[in-house]
Structures are given as structure tokens and as C-alpha cells.
Design a protein around this motif. Structure first.
Motif, short mmCIF file in Angstrom:
data_model
loop_
_atom_site.label_atom_id
_atom_site.label_comp_id
_atom_site.label_asym_id
_atom_site.label_seq_id
_atom_site.Cartn_x
_atom_site.Cartn_y
_atom_site.Cartn_z
N THR A 134 5.57 3.27 2.38
CA THR A 134 4.64 2.23 1.91
C THR A 134 4.50 1.32 3.15
N GLN A 190 9.61 4.77 -0.36
CA GLN A 190 9.53 3.49 0.17
C GLN A 190 9.33 3.53 1.89
N THR A 205 1.50 1.45 -9.44
CA THR A 205 0.96 1.14 -8.32
C THR A 205 0.10 0.18 -8.08
N ARG A 242 0.90 -1.25 0.17
CA ARG A 242 -0.02 -0.07 -0.06
C ARG A 242 0.75 1.23 0.07
N LEU A 243 0.45 2.20 -1.14
CA LEU A 243 1.25 3.33 -1.06
C LEU A 243 0.29 4.49 -0.87
N ARG A 287 0.83 -4.06 -6.94
CA ARG A 287 0.32 -4.14 -5.62
C ARG A 287 0.58 -5.20 -4.84
#
Length: 180
Positions: free
Chosen positions: A149, A146, A87, A28-29, A91
Motif C-alpha cells: 500500500t 500492508q 478498501t 491506495r491498495l 481510503r
């Protein structure tokens, strides 16, 4: 003497489809991470072009200043959907290098946007001038995002009773002051 005939096994060669229906980890971002990975590199690219166009002697012909709106257009037309697509597509891939390479590819696609101006003269030679730095900057931006996330692992949540969701998504390298 004859060679015996090969025996066929009754076991299927392909793995069953039930193994693929298990829940997979999801990377998840969040919105802040996406802004860091997309907007900051795009702004840095525009700032670099602006700085180069203001330097005396570098922009004698005046071809760098019109590239700034093209970078903005490429960021909106290619960058936003491209980074969101990368993204979403990756995922289930928790390795950050896959995401970084996807963002580099999206950045490289910023270059062909200059062909909107026209394919004559020096314009096609500007594709690498925009694409390569944009690809590198978007890859660096995704690398910088990073820490923003998190990986939601349903298998780990199911096997660890008594932990709430905030404790299961923590990075194992981070220290918790309550448990030290």
C-alpha cells in the motif's frame, strides 16, 4: 446577592466546513495488494478444507468436501464486493488496523453463505467453522498486503516543492541508496 446570567459567545460552536474541504491523505491498495489480501487467504481456506477432507477419520460423514465450493461462492459473492467496499470506504483512513478489522468483518460474513444449502440439520453449526477462520485469514491477508500500500498525502506534496510524486509517497523508513 444574585447569580449573574451566563453570557453567550458570538463564536460558533461547530468548526467551519472549510476545514473539511482540505484534501485528505488517501491510502491506495493496488491490484497486487488486493490479490494478496483477498485471493491468498481464500485459497488457503479452501486448501485447509481440502486437506481436512482428505485426512482419514476426520471426514467420515462427508460434510467437509461440499464446503469447498461454498467457500468459493462466498469469496465471489461476499469477498470480492466486501473487500473492495472496505478498501473504498476506508481510503481516507491511513491506519492499517481499520482496514484489517474491516477485512476480518468481511471474512466473518463468509459463514452465513452456508445457509444457502439449507437451514436444517448441522448446517447452521458450520457458520463459525467457515466464518471465523475466513475472518482471521482475510485479516492476516490484509496485514500481509500492508507493504504493497501507499499513502498519497496531497498536503505533503503541496508543502514539499521539488519532489516528484514517486518521492512523496515513499515510506519514510525505507532507505534510498541515492541519498545515503
Amino acid at each position: 446577592m444574585t447569580t449573574p446570567a451566563p453570557e453567550k459567545t458570538t463564536r460558533r460552536r461547530r468548526p467551519s466546513q472549510r476545514a473539511s474541504t482540505e484534501p485528505r491523505p488517501v491510502l491506495r491498495l493496488g491490484f497486487a495488494g488486493w490479490i494478496v489480501s483477498w485471493l491468498i487467504p481464500t485459497a488457503v481456506m479452501g486448501g485447509l478444507l481440502l486437506a481436512l477432507s482428505l485426512m482419514p477419520g476426520l471426514d467420515g460423514e462427508g460434510f467437509l468436501a461440499p464446503l469447498i465450493p461454498l467457500i468459493g461462492a462466498a469469496a465471489v459473492v461476499v469477498g470480492i464486493p466486501g473487500t473492495l467496499l472496505v478498501t473504498w470506504l476506508f481510503r481516507h483512513q491511513p491506519r492499517p488496523t481499520v482496514h484489517i478489522l474491516g477485512y476480518v468483518l468481511v471474512g466473518l460474513l463468509y459463514g452465513p453463505v452456508v445457509l444457502v444449502v439449507g437451514a436444517g440439520g448441522l448446517v447452521p453449526m458450520l457458520i463459525p467453522l467457515i466464518g471465523f477462520p475466513a475472518g482471521i485469514l482475510l485479516g492476516l491477508g490484509r496485514w500481509m498486503a500492508q507493504p504493497l500500500t501507499r499513502v498519497d498525502d496531497p498536503e505533503r506534496e503541496a508543502t514539499t516543492p521539488g519532489l516528484d510524486a514517486s518521492q512523496t509517497t515513499k515510506d519514510p523508513q525505507t532507505k534510498d541508496p541515492e541519498h545515503d
